[in-house]
Design a protein around this motif. Structure first.
Motif, PDB file in Angstrom:
ATOM      1  N   ARG A   1     -17.292   0.897   0.883  1.00  0.00           N
ATOM      2  CA  ARG A   1     -15.955   1.777   1.043  1.00  0.00           C
ATOM      3  C   ARG A   1     -14.727   0.974   0.200  1.00  0.00           C
ATOM      4  O   ARG A   1     -14.809  -0.153  -0.373  1.00  0.00           O
ATOM      5  N   GLU A   2     -13.637   1.849   0.056  1.00  0.00           N
ATOM      6  CA  GLU A   2     -12.784   1.280  -0.859  1.00  0.00           C
ATOM      7  C   GLU A   2     -12.031   0.213  -0.398  1.00  0.00           C
ATOM      8  O   GLU A   2     -11.596  -0.675  -1.350  1.00  0.00           O
ATOM      9  N   ILE A   3     -11.756  -0.095   0.766  1.00  0.00           N
ATOM     10  CA  ILE A   3     -10.811  -1.310   1.185  1.00  0.00           C
ATOM     11  C   ILE A   3     -11.878  -2.198   2.117  1.00  0.00           C
ATOM     12  O   ILE A   3     -12.363  -1.316   2.943  1.00  0.00           O
ATOM     13  N   HIS A   4     -11.816  -3.517   2.170  1.00  0.00           N
ATOM     14  CA  HIS A   4     -12.673  -4.171   2.798  1.00  0.00           C
ATOM     15  C   HIS A   4     -13.987  -3.802   2.836  1.00  0.00           C
ATOM     16  O   HIS A   4     -14.850  -3.363   3.781  1.00  0.00           O
ATOM     17  N   PRO A   5     -14.598  -3.650   1.531  1.00  0.00           N
ATOM     18  CA  PRO A   5     -16.064  -3.214   1.585  1.00  0.00           C
ATOM     19  C   PRO A   5     -16.969  -4.126   2.390  1.00  0.00           C
ATOM     20  O   PRO A   5     -16.742  -5.191   2.926  1.00  0.00           O
ATOM     21  N   ILE A   6     -18.148  -3.387   2.701  1.00  0.00           N
ATOM     22  CA  ILE A   6     -19.003  -3.953   3.771  1.00  0.00           C
ATOM     23  C   ILE A   6     -20.463  -4.084   3.335  1.00  0.00           C
ATOM     24  O   ILE A   6     -21.418  -4.619   4.160  1.00  0.00           O
TER      25      ILE A   6
ATOM     26  N   GLY B   1       1.008  -1.320   0.117  1.00  0.00           N
ATOM     27  CA  GLY B   1      -0.051  -0.064  -0.027  1.00  0.00           C
ATOM     28  C   GLY B   1       0.818   1.114  -0.154  1.00  0.00           C
ATOM     29  O   GLY B   1       1.837   1.355   0.564  1.00  0.00           O
ATOM     30  N   TRP B   2       0.558   2.393  -0.651  1.00  0.00           N
ATOM     31  CA  TRP B   2       1.205   3.614  -0.690  1.00  0.00           C
ATOM     32  C   TRP B   2       0.755   4.383   0.397  1.00  0.00           C
ATOM     33  O   TRP B   2      -0.652   4.428   0.366  1.00  0.00           O
ATOM     34  N   GLY B   3       1.528   5.285   1.133  1.00  0.00           N
ATOM     35  CA  GLY B   3       0.949   6.081   2.210  1.00  0.00           C
ATOM     36  C   GLY B   3       1.256   7.369   2.164  1.00  0.00           C
ATOM     37  O   GLY B   3       1.382   7.948   0.884  1.00  0.00           O
ATOM     38  N   VAL B   4       1.312   8.129   3.155  1.00  0.00           N
ATOM     39  CA  VAL B   4       1.561   9.624   3.050  1.00  0.00           C
ATOM     40  C   VAL B   4       2.940   9.926   2.569  1.00  0.00           C
ATOM     41  O   VAL B   4       2.821  11.033   1.872  1.00  0.00           O
ATOM     42  N   ALA B   5       3.867   9.114   2.783  1.00  0.00           N
ATOM     43  CA  ALA B   5       5.198   9.506   2.322  1.00  0.00           C
ATOM     44  C   ALA B   5       5.052   9.549   0.774  1.00  0.00           C
ATOM     45  O   ALA B   5       5.806  10.434   0.212  1.00  0.00           O
TER      46      ALA B   5
ATOM     47  N   SER C   1     -12.483 -11.357   4.247  1.00  0.00           N
ATOM     48  CA  SER C   1     -11.876 -10.011   3.555  1.00  0.00           C
ATOM     49  C   SER C   1     -10.894  -9.469   3.954  1.00  0.00           C
ATOM     50  O   SER C   1     -10.125  -8.927   3.635  1.00  0.00           O
ATOM     51  N   ARG C   2     -10.688  -9.544   5.575  1.00  0.00           N
ATOM     52  CA  ARG C   2      -9.536  -9.076   6.233  1.00  0.00           C
ATOM     53  C   ARG C   2      -8.366  -9.561   6.086  1.00  0.00           C
ATOM     54  O   ARG C   2      -7.266  -8.958   6.268  1.00  0.00           O
ATOM     55  N   ILE C   3      -8.390 -10.699   5.095  1.00  0.00           N
ATOM     56  CA  ILE C   3      -7.111 -11.338   4.898  1.00  0.00           C
ATOM     57  C   ILE C   3      -6.129 -10.475   3.922  1.00  0.00           C
ATOM     58  O   ILE C   3      -5.001 -10.421   4.079  1.00  0.00           O
ATOM     59  N   CYS C   4      -6.703  -9.610   2.835  1.00  0.00           N
ATOM     60  CA  CYS C   4      -6.015  -8.999   2.136  1.00  0.00           C
ATOM     61  C   CYS C   4      -6.697  -7.541   1.855  1.00  0.00           C
ATOM     62  O   CYS C   4      -7.738  -7.443   1.718  1.00  0.00           O
ATOM     63  N   GLY C   5      -5.808  -6.488   1.916  1.00  0.00           N
ATOM     64  CA  GLY C   5      -6.541  -5.165   1.715  1.00  0.00           C
ATOM     65  C   GLY C   5      -6.338  -4.851   0.224  1.00  0.00           C
ATOM     66  O   GLY C   5      -6.906  -3.769   0.003  1.00  0.00           O
ATOM     67  N   ILE C   6      -5.776  -5.524  -0.385  1.00  0.00           N
ATOM     68  CA  ILE C   6      -5.571  -5.413  -2.041  1.00  0.00           C
ATOM     69  C   ILE C   6      -6.805  -6.151  -2.815  1.00  0.00           C
ATOM     70  O   ILE C   6      -7.240  -5.772  -3.595  1.00  0.00           O
ATOM     71  N   CYS C   7      -7.042  -7.295  -2.280  1.00  0.00           N
ATOM     72  CA  CYS C   7      -7.861  -8.213  -2.914  1.00  0.00           C
ATOM     73  C   CYS C   7      -9.266  -8.739  -1.964  1.00  0.00           C
ATOM     74  O   CYS C   7      -9.524  -9.760  -1.834  1.00  0.00           O
TER      75      CYS C   7
ATOM     76  N   ASN D   1     -10.806   1.579  -7.465  1.00  0.00           N
ATOM     77  CA  ASN D   1     -11.376   1.872  -6.260  1.00  0.00           C
ATOM     78  C   ASN D   1     -12.626   2.583  -6.219  1.00  0.00           C
ATOM     79  O   ASN D   1     -13.418   2.179  -5.125  1.00  0.00           O
ATOM     80  N   ASN D   2     -13.030   3.448  -6.901  1.00  0.00           N
ATOM     81  CA  ASN D   2     -14.377   4.186  -6.871  1.00  0.00           C
ATOM     82  C   ASN D   2     -15.613   3.167  -7.187  1.00  0.00           C
ATOM     83  O   ASN D   2     -16.495   3.211  -6.485  1.00  0.00           O
ATOM     84  N   LEU D   3     -15.367   2.128  -8.079  1.00  0.00           N
ATOM     85  CA  LEU D   3     -16.194   1.096  -8.369  1.00  0.00           C
ATOM     86  C   LEU D   3     -16.467   0.274  -7.239  1.00  0.00           C
ATOM     87  O   LEU D   3     -17.638  -0.040  -6.563  1.00  0.00           O
ATOM     88  N   VAL D   4     -15.487  -0.064  -6.346  1.00  0.00           N
ATOM     89  CA  VAL D   4     -15.590  -0.851  -5.181  1.00  0.00           C
ATOM     90  C   VAL D   4     -16.244   0.124  -4.116  1.00  0.00           C
ATOM     91  O   VAL D   4     -16.979  -0.425  -3.175  1.00  0.00           O
ATOM     92  N   THR D   5     -16.058   1.246  -4.088  1.00  0.00           N
ATOM     93  CA  THR D   5     -16.619   2.251  -3.014  1.00  0.00           C
ATOM     94  C   THR D   5     -18.038   2.352  -3.284  1.00  0.00           C
ATOM     95  O   THR D   5     -18.861   2.210  -2.514  1.00  0.00           O
ATOM     96  N   VAL D   6     -18.356   2.569  -4.573  1.00  0.00           N
ATOM     97  CA  VAL D   6     -19.676   2.696  -4.742  1.00  0.00           C
ATOM     98  C   VAL D   6     -20.631   1.504  -4.649  1.00  0.00           C
ATOM     99  O   VAL D   6     -21.744   1.375  -3.899  1.00  0.00           O
TER     100      VAL D   6
END
Lengths: 165, 429
Positions: free
Chosen positions: B155-160, A99-103, B60-66, B146-151
């Protein structure tokens, strides 16, 4: 018809409240939120590059508060002017290597000349970033002081802005 | 005669913590170990005793990317167990959500993690100094995903918004309409991306891989299909464990998955592409050809082109879904628990993701098994490195180490998922 004027000053608290001292940035801005300052927008962020870039876009002044690991004593407070000298040469990259962050947001903002005109970064030294941990006592004890400093900074900035107008 | 040790103590630009140790003795590669030292995460253990409805949000908490991939494999497994078939619009929304995840995940890997390897930069920030417009395009493309996932996901990561049976809330067509503009921009950006990565120089390297991916009757696979390979495997997902086995290896916290009959195999974009080229859109096929790929690509370094082609596909598929979307009457199909065991596999950005659950009559999870893509690719990554290093012993250590890391990133490994990886050590003796 008037378009609502966007708050020109934003304070962005960055952190993950489930990772011990990483929550410090969030705790600081929650206190600022409670103080209900006018003309200041408070924003909480997980600190992904895109989110931080979006948050500071269009703001005239921005203060970012984030926990740091700079090998100093826990609770130590650091202040950097993103446009000034004294920024650490190599900001630590986000703990998640994927992940990319603040830096990264700072580095790209500089490169693309997209940083807010006034951007101050406050860091607070953390000691424990393990999942599920509480904020450590030294960090918790330093939070009120950091809140005071940011409030003072906000007042000075707002005063300057009024004077300029 | 060379003795060497390639040591990359901490592999950058991968998700999670791992290292690579390669030992060369008398011009022979004697040891290749992909060491995954990201701590084990015990997800399968702490799913036990939880309700079946909780599996999508926990996994879903296993990965923030997928996270979407975990949610999708979980809901499909539960629905297979409980005999639920979701209506068409819900199925379409799930594909749309998956499009968002592929776009953001592939965008991240192409631009931020892998392209710097090909162009000789330490990282994407350094690359951005010489290629600012390309990096900006990459970041914007990722954001479209990310916007698609948010809509859709809240939310963008770990959608609910995902649940067994469908969604908590289905969007109105007018909620999706604003995405069309950004997706049309993304289609152009994805075409440019295929052209850009197609122009890179690729190390010569081909192996006789066994590619494994889902294959569906009409579609490029996201959520459904049979598990097939280019070496004759063609099974229903329910038979997965008859053909695949997970094994512990002492040097890694991740289990190593193998085909019982033939050993290591290859999952991910390259496998999907090679087994489903005919299911891509005409434009995606055309762009792949323009970038120099045929319907089958055996060079894992070219997986960066395939990711760009899949990004283009996902953008086009998202546009098509939004165009014909009608809001379902109910956001989810009803589900009621029973004592049963069932499984499902979907196509995570990094490849096949298998889930199996055993439930009791009240829907409490008694047993869970999760096989992520990276642990399935682990054996193939090691086999690739053994071959690759063996062919390049004359290279200086620095260059060889660089190319080894580049090779590992061909697989976009997600170590956090698999421990549930990267330092490289090259040792010549």
């Amino acid at each position: 018809m008037h378009t609502p004027v966007k708050p020109r000053l934003k304070v962005i608290g960055v952190g993950n409240e489930w990772r011990g001292d990483d929550a410090a940035g969030l705790l600081v801005v929650r206190r600022l939120q409670a103080a209900a300052l006018t003309g200041v927008e408070i924003f909480e962020s997980l600190g992904t590059t895109g989110e931080v870039q979006d948050a500071w876009k269009d703001a005239a002044g921005v203060i970012v508060v984030d926990a740091v690991a700079a090998s100093g004593p826990p609770g130590a407070i650091y202040r950097f002017d993103a446009h000034g000298a004294g920024m650490p040469v190599k900001l630590s990259r986000s703990p998640s290597s994927h992940g990319w962050g603040v830096a990264e947001a700072l580095a790209l903002g500089r490169l693309f000349q997209e940083l807010p005109p006034w951007l101050i970064i406050y860091g607070i030294e953390g000691e424990n970033f393990d999942p599920g941990r509480e904020v450590s006592p030294a960090v918790a004890a330093a939070i009120p002081e950091l809140v005071r400093r940011i409030q003072r900074e906000i007042q000075e900035w707002l005063g300057r802005e009024v004077f300029v107008r | 005669m060379t003795n060497k040790r390639i040591t990359v103590k901490y592999l950058a630009r991968v998700e999670g913590e791992g290292a690579l140790n390669i030992q060369i003795k008398d011009d022979v590669v004697t040891r290749v170990q992909l060491k995954i030292f990201e701590p084990p995460r015990f997800f399968e253990a702490f799913l036990k005793g939880r309700n079946f409805t909780e599996a999508p949000d926990i996994t879903s908490r296993i990965c923030g990317i997928c996270p979407v991939a975990y949610q999708m494999s979980a809901v499909h497994a539960m629905e297979a167990a409980l005999g639920v078939t979701v209506p068409g619009p819900i199925r379409a929304l799930r594909r749309l959500l998956y499009c968002g995840e592929w776009i953001e995940s592939h965008g991240l890997h192409i631009f931020m993690l892998h392209a710097p390897d090909f162009l000789g930069y330490q990282d994407a920030i350094q690359m951005a100094q010489d290629h600012p417009d390309t990096v900006k395009m990459g970041l914007r493309l990722k954001k479209v995903g990310n916007n698609l996932v948010t809509v859709l996901g809240g939310r963008e990561i770990h959608p609910i918004n995902v649940r067994v049976g469908g969604f908590y809330k289905a969007p109105n067509p007018r909620d999706l309409a604003p995405l069309t503009e950004s997706l049309k921009w993304a289609r152009e950006a994805a075409v440019k991306t295929v052209r850009w990565v197609g122009g890179f120089t690729f190390p010569e390297f081909k192996q006789d891989y066994e590619f494994v991916a889902l294959r569906h009757g009409q579609e490029y696979p996201f959520n459904e299909g049979r598990v097939v390979s280019n070496k004759g495997l063609d099974i229903a997902v329910q038979d997965y464990e008859q053909h695949f086995v997970e094994e512990q290896v002492p040097h890694s916290h991740a289990l190593n998955s193998n085909l019982k009959a033939r050993g290591p195999y290859f999952v991910g974009p390259l496998a999907r592409y090679n087994l489903n080229f005919d299911r891509l859109t005409p434009l995606a096929q055309e762009m792949a050809r323009e970038a120099g790929l045929g319907p089958v690509c055996l060079n894992p370094f070219q997986s960066i082109i395939v990711r760009a082609v899949e990004t283009l596909y996902a953008v086009e598929e998202a546009l098509a879904i939004i165009e014909t979307y009608e809001k379902p009457d109910q956001p989810a199909a009803p589900v009621s628990p029973r004592a049963v065991t069932a499984c499902a596999a979907t196509e995570a950005p990094r490849g096949l993701l298998y889930h199996r659950y055993r439930l009791d009559a009240d829907g409490v999870i008694l047993e869970a098994k999760i096989v992520p893509p990276t642990s399935q690719n682990q054996g193939t990554i090691e086999a690739d490195l053994r071959q690759f290093v063996g062919q390049r012993l004359d290279l200086p250590d620095e260059k060889l180490t660089w190319q080894c890391e580049q090779m590992v990133r061909n697989y976009d490994p997600c170590i956090s998922c698999a421990t549930h990886f990267l330092k490289v050590n090259l040792e010549r003796r």
